[in-house]
Scaffold this active site. Structure first.
Site, PDB file in Angstrom:
ATOM      1  N   LYS A  11       0.859  -1.192   0.000  1.00  0.00           N
ATOM      2  CA  LYS A  11       0.000   0.000   0.000  1.00  0.00           C
ATOM      3  C   LYS A  11       0.891   1.236   0.000  1.00  0.00           C
ATOM      4  CE  LYS A  11      -4.594   0.284   0.477  1.00  0.00           C
ATOM      5  NZ  LYS A  11      -5.506  -0.596  -0.278  1.00  0.00           N
ATOM      6  N   THR A  59      -3.856  -5.745   0.480  1.00  0.00           N
ATOM      7  CA  THR A  59      -3.301  -4.390   0.619  1.00  0.00           C
ATOM      8  C   THR A  59      -4.173  -3.577   1.584  1.00  0.00           C
ATOM      9  OG1 THR A  59      -4.438  -3.317  -1.232  1.00  0.00           O
ATOM     10  CG2 THR A  59      -2.394  -4.502  -1.739  1.00  0.00           C
ATOM     11  N   HIS A 278      18.447  29.624  -8.976  1.00  0.00           N
ATOM     12  CA  HIS A 278      19.056  30.887  -9.383  1.00  0.00           C
ATOM     13  C   HIS A 278      18.173  32.093  -9.060  1.00  0.00           C
ATOM     14  CE1 HIS A 278      21.955  28.397 -11.382  1.00  0.00           C
ATOM     15  NE2 HIS A 278      21.036  27.863 -12.167  1.00  0.00           N
TER      16      HIS A 278
HETATM   17  O1  LIG Z   1      28.020  26.932  -7.459  1.00  0.00           O
HETATM   18  C1  LIG Z   1      27.895  26.762  -8.679  1.00  0.00           C
HETATM   19  N1  LIG Z   1      28.317  25.585  -9.246  1.00  0.00           N
HETATM   20  C2  LIG Z   1      28.218  25.326 -10.578  1.00  0.00           C
HETATM   21  O2  LIG Z   1      28.616  24.234 -11.063  1.00  0.00           O
HETATM   22  C3  LIG Z   1      27.637  26.346 -11.377  1.00  0.00           C
HETATM   23  N2  LIG Z   1      27.376  26.440 -12.723  1.00  0.00           N
HETATM   24  C4  LIG Z   1      26.796  27.648 -12.904  1.00  0.00           C
HETATM   25  O3  LIG Z   1      26.388  28.072 -14.027  1.00  0.00           O
HETATM   26  N3  LIG Z   1      26.693  28.342 -11.741  1.00  0.00           N
HETATM   27  C5  LIG Z   1      27.207  27.541 -10.765  1.00  0.00           C
HETATM   28  N4  LIG Z   1      27.350  27.733  -9.443  1.00  0.00           N
END
Ligand SMILES: O=c1[nH]c(=O)c2[nH]c(=O)[nH]c2[nH]1
EC number: 1.7.3.3
Length: 323
Positions: A11, A59, A278
Site C-alpha cells: 500500500k 493491501t 538561481h
Molecule cells: O556553485 C555553482 N556551481 C556550478 O557548477 C555552477 N554552474 C553555474 O552556471 N553556476 C554555478 N554555481
C-alpha cells in the site's frame, strides 16, 4: 508462456497522525507520517499466474496495519523505529511474507513558538523539509534491518557570502564571475548508518526493549537527525553574524557532508542532491536603473543540479534503493 520474474504488493501513501501526550512534561508531541509498504512474498506468484489468493495479505490489511502499529507505539517513537516495527509485525504475523520494505515521510510540523519565543504545549506550525526513512527487513535476518534516513526539499537561502569564479569562459559562456550572489537550494540528502565503526553494540537491547524506545542498533535516530540538520546549517550559513563564504555549491556540499561524517559517529555516508536555484540580477536596459545587489528575478527552473556522496571511509557508497 511468460515467466513472472519479480513481484510485490503493498500500500502506498497511507497517511496518519500520531500524538503522544506527556502529562509529566505537560506537552503533546505530534507526527504526521506518509507510509508506503512493499511486501515480498514469493509464494504469492500463484495470485498472478493462476488467480489463487490463498495465503495473501491484502493491501487493505496492509493499510490497517500501519495504523495498528502506530497505536502500539505507546511511547514517543522515531519514524525509523516505527518502520522497523511495522516491517517486523508483517513478517511475524503472516508466514508467507519473506521481506518487507517500509518508507516513511514525515511532514515538517514543528512546535509553535508564541509571543516572546515561548514553546507552545500543543500547537504546531508547518516548516520546510520532509524527513524520510527507508527500512528493509528480511525474515532470515529480522535482527538486522537495513535503515537509511534522509531529508527532502529543505529550503535554505543566504543573501551574500557566495560566489562562483574560475570556470571555463568560452564563446558559449554568458555567466559572469562573481563573489557576491544569492545562494539558494532545496536540500535532498540520504545517509546510511555505520554499524561497524560508531555503534556500541554491547548496550544492545532486545527488540524495542520494554518501552519501545530502543532498537537493535542502539541508534537514537531522532538525535542523529537533529545533528545532521545542525551540521548542514553550520556549514551552509556559518557564524550568525559573519556567515561563511561559499565558492560554489560543490564546495558547500562537500563541507556539509564532511562535517556530518566526521561529527556524527553513527553516520557512514551521506549523499546530497542540491539544485542551484538561481536568483538572477535584474538589469533592465536603459533608464536610470542600476543593479545594486537588490532586485533579482526569482526562478525555480532551470536549475543547476549538483550531487555527490561523502563517506567516512574511502569506499564506494552503497546503492540506495529509493531516495
Ligand atoms: O556553485 C555553482 N556551481 C556550478 O557548477 C555552477 N554552474 C553555474 O552556471 N553556476 C554555478 N554555481
Amino acid at each position: 508462456m511468460g515467466f513472472l520474474t519479480e513481484h510485490e504488493h503493498g500500500k502506498s501513501k497511507v497517511r496518519l497522525g500520531r500524538t503522544w501526550r506527556d502529562a509529566k512534561e505537560n506537552a503533546h508531541y505530534f507526527v504526521e507520517w506518509e507510509v508506503c509498504v512493499r511486501l515480498i512474498s514469493p509464494e504469492m506468484e500463484k495470485a498472478y499466474t493462476s488467480g489463487d489468493n490463498g495465503g495473501m495479505t491484502t493491501t487493505d490489511t496492509t493499510r490497517n496495519m500501519c495504523y495498528v502499529v502506530a497505536q502500539r507505539c505507546k511511547e514517543r517513537t522515531s519514524m525509523e523505529e516505527y518502520a522497523i516495527r511495522l516491517a517486523r509485525t508483517f513478517i511475524e504475523t503472516y508466514p508467507l511474507i519473506d521481506g518487507v520494505s517500509v518508507t516513511v515521510d514525515q511532514a515538517p510540523w514543528e512546535r509553535a513558538k508564541v509571543r516572546g519565543g515561548v514553546e507552545h504545549s500543543h500547537g504546531f506550525t508547518f516548516s520546510s523539509g520532509i524527513r524520510t526513512c527507508f527500512v528493509n527487513v528480511m525474515r532470515e535476518r529480522m535482527d538486522r534491518p537495513t535503515v537509511t534516513s534522509g531529508l527532502k526539499d529543505y529550503r535554505v537561502l543566504k543573501t551574500t557570502q557566495s560566489g562562483y569564479e574560475g570556470y571555463i569562459k568560452d564563446k558559449f559562456t554568458k555567466l559572469g564571475e562573481t563573489n557576491e550572489r544569492i545562494l539558494a537550494t532545496a536540500i535532498d540528502c540520504v545517509w546510511t548508518y555505520d554499524l561497524e565503526g560508531g555503534i556500541d553494540t554491547s548496550k544492545r537491547k532486545g527488540w524495542f526493549g520494554n518501552n519501545n524506545s530502543s532498537n537493535n542498533n542502539n541508534i537514537d535516530y531522532d538525535l542523529v537527525y537533529q545533528r545532521v540538520l545542525e551540521n548542514i546549517k553550520d556549514q551552509f550559513f556559518g557564524d550568525a553574524q559573519r556567515g561563511v563564504y561559499s565558492p560554489s555549491v560543490q564546495a558547500t556540499l562537500y563541507n556539509m557532508g564532511d562535517a556530518i561524517v566526521n561529527n556524527i559517529k553513527e553516520v557512514k555516508d551521506v549523499k546530497f542532491t542540491l539544485p542551484n536555484i538561481h536568483f538572477i540580477p535584474m538589469t533592465p536596459n536603459g533608464g536610470d536603473h542600476k543593479f545594486n545587489d537588490d532586485v533579482y528575478i526569482a526562478t525555480s527552473e532551470p536549475h543547476g543540479t549538483i550531487a555527490a556522496t561523502v563517506s567516512k571511509r574511502n569506499e564506494t557508497a552503497e546503492i540506495r534503493s529509493r531516495l
